[in-house]
Design an enzyme around this catalytic site. Structure first.
Site, PDB file in Angstrom:
ATOM      1  N   HIS A 123     -21.275  65.424  51.471  1.00 36.73           N
ATOM      2  CA  HIS A 123     -22.386  64.593  51.943  1.00 36.73           C
ATOM      3  C   HIS A 123     -23.107  65.218  53.141  1.00 36.73           C
ATOM      4  O   HIS A 123     -24.246  64.839  53.438  1.00 36.73           O
ATOM      5  CB  HIS A 123     -21.907  63.167  52.277  1.00 36.73           C
ATOM      6  CG  HIS A 123     -21.136  63.027  53.553  1.00 36.73           C
ATOM      7  ND1 HIS A 123     -19.760  63.002  53.600  1.00 36.73           N
ATOM      8  CD2 HIS A 123     -21.545  62.900  54.838  1.00 36.73           C
ATOM      9  CE1 HIS A 123     -19.363  62.850  54.852  1.00 36.73           C
ATOM     10  NE2 HIS A 123     -20.432  62.801  55.617  1.00 36.73           N
ATOM     11  N   ASP A 153     -15.538  64.872  48.017  1.00 37.76           N
ATOM     12  CA  ASP A 153     -16.478  65.044  49.126  1.00 37.76           C
ATOM     13  C   ASP A 153     -16.226  66.351  49.867  1.00 37.76           C
ATOM     14  O   ASP A 153     -16.285  66.404  51.101  1.00 37.76           O
ATOM     15  CB  ASP A 153     -16.419  63.858  50.095  1.00 37.76           C
ATOM     16  CG  ASP A 153     -17.678  63.768  50.966  1.00 37.76           C
ATOM     17  OD1 ASP A 153     -18.667  64.457  50.641  1.00 37.76           O
ATOM     18  OD2 ASP A 153     -17.648  63.035  51.969  1.00 37.76           O
ATOM     19  N   SER A 227     -18.252  64.661  60.635  1.00 42.83           N
ATOM     20  CA  SER A 227     -17.989  64.879  59.218  1.00 42.83           C
ATOM     21  C   SER A 227     -17.954  66.358  58.881  1.00 42.83           C
ATOM     22  O   SER A 227     -18.859  67.112  59.246  1.00 42.83           O
ATOM     23  CB  SER A 227     -19.066  64.199  58.364  1.00 42.83           C
ATOM     24  OG  SER A 227     -18.955  62.804  58.433  1.00 42.83           O
TER      25      SER A 227
END
Length: 466
Positions: A123, A153, A227
């Site tokens: 993402h 992911d 992230s």
């Protein structure tokens, strides 16, 4: 006189006792409460510091792990181009020139090899038109996407640097313990090279009942921008890729989640060797233990994975697994919930053999299961679930190619599509689930889509969706 004499005797006796006690307890330098070398006191006092997060915090040295990690964690800048829509009714009817607006997103990544391979979250780099990576020494490079996997992911990037880069080695996330100290390193809110500390709060955590997730949960502070960054142990070994937080505000509220390193490592190796992720599947469906029917059956109290169904010609089917079996162990590792099972299997490939310990009607069984390739997918645009044809399907429908519809969303229920075989979409022949996934992804939301299917009577049917 008698009273005075009695008081004098009592006082004298009390003084003698006091003097004796003093001699016994205070004048003997070698007095010990333990009467022999083999005996120990019943109550002991710890010398460890019990302040802050727990006993022993002052004995844990984070500096070496932090120094090792910050130089291996990078800042990832994702530049995308957004095409604006019409700004007025006139432009809607008579046409308009799309406005292209650049947008910038940021995240983190971890260098995993001296020649510039970087692992991050899918993402973080999704829909990118240009990727820029900045190292801890402020050197900037353009990055290439080598491969991605939306299910876990995880994404793999590559930069070309002149010199060998600092990197982190993958640790064994299966050996990570609840309560173990960890560091989260990343770039929250564009604050580069930020290090936070916490403990492993839980393992095999799933955030969605519809996805096969298996996160490491930690209370190390993680915020937007973290992230794709590193979760490391006190040795500086990479044990996870920081991925998500649960928050109503969008910022850290005490919980953060990381993809275990064993899963990330397997995804990276698959991308580098095969170009895509090789998923080894058991071929079972598990019961939703939170459903009312499951609760009535007592499955919500079950420790293990209750098999609700077995896919035809799967590894589970070949090994003789049955509906109603309960998986208690895999490769001698205790399994208490579905996310623990899927987390373990996420590091496996087709052809790998796993040993399952089952409970069948109160009896313990051991089965060796050979994992197989993914045999079903959910198609883009329609959300049909389809699977490759089995030998029985080929014989029954009289076709050698196609995909069988096994599930449809509620909106398509009136069309009676389930168990039919799709052989063509918009003039493109469908041979297997890979073909189906490719061509359904090309379906226009605004055009007509035509399907050619075979029903259970071997008859062709045509359907047009608008």
């Amino acid at each position: 006189m008698k009273k005075i004499a009695n008081l004098f005797i009592v006082a004298l006796f009390a003084g003698a006792i006091t003097l004796g006690s003093y001699k016994l307890f205070f004048e003997k330098e070698n007095n010990k409460w333990v009467t022999s070398e083999q005996e120990t006191p019943f109550i002991t006092t710890s010398n460890l510091d019990t302040s802050a997060r727990g006993a022993g915090i002052n004995e844990v040295d984070f500096t070496l792990a932090a120094e090792k990690t910050v130089n291996s964690v990078v800042h990832v800048k994702n530049m995308t181009i957004s095409k604006g829509g019409p700004s007025s009714i006139a432009e809607f009817f008579y046409g308009y020139e799309r406005q292209q607006t650049p947008q910038v997103g940021t995240g983190s990544g971890v260098i995993i090899s001296p020649d510039g391979y970087i692992v991050t979250n899918n993402h973080v780099i999704a829909n990118s038109s240009q990727l820029e990576v900045t190292l801890n020494n402020n050197k900037t490079y353009e990055a290439e996407v080598i491969g991605t996997d939306a299910d876990t992911d995880i994404a793999l990037l590559k930069i070309d640097a002149d010199d060998a880069l600092p990197y982190l080695a993958f640790g064994d996330s299966d050996n990570t313990k609840i309560g173990e100290w960890v560091l989260a390193v990343g770039n929250p809110f564009n604050l580069t090279s930020t290090v936070t500390a916490g403990i492993v709060s839980a393992k095999a955590r799933s955030l969605s009942p519809r996805r096969t997730q298996s996160f490491i949960q930690t209370d190390a502070a993680v915020n937007p921008g973290n992230s794709g960054g590193a979760l490391v142990n006190t040795n500086g070994d990479l044990i996870g890729i920081n991925t998500a937080i649960t928050s109503q505000t969008g910022s850290y509220v005490g919980y953060a989640f990381a993809v275990p390193s064993n899963i990330a490592k397997k995804v990276v190796e698959d991308i580098m060797e095969f170009g895509n992720v090789q998923k080894g599947l058991l071929g079972i469906s598990a019961a939703n233990t939170k459903s009312q029917a499951a609760i009535e059956m007592g499955l919500d109290q079950l420790e293990g994975v209750y098999i609700a169904g077995v896919e035809e010609e799967s590894g589970a089917d070949d090994a003789g697994l049955m509906e109603g079996d309960v998986i208690k162990k895999i490769d001698n590792i205790d399994i208490q919930k579905f996310s623990e099972l899927t987390g373990y299997l996420s590091a496996k490939r087709p052809g790998d053999v796993v040993e399952l310990t089952l409970d069948r009607d109160g009896k313990s069984l051991v089965k060796n299961v050979t994992l197989k390739k993914q045999n079903s997918v959910i198609l883009p645009a329609t959300s049909f679930r389809v699977k490759n044809l089995t030998k029985e399907d080929i014989k029954k429908f009289g076709v050698s190619k196609g995909v069988k519809i096994t599930d449809v969303p509620q909106g398509y229920g009136r069309y009676d599509l389930k168990n039919k075989v799709i052989i063509e979409v918009d003039g493109n022949e469908i041979g297997n689930i890979n073909d189906a996934k490719k061509y359904f992804a090309e379906i226009s939301r605004y055009g007509r889509t035509s399907f050619t299917m075979i029903n259970e009577n071997g008859e062709k049917e045509h359907m047009i969706l608008q």
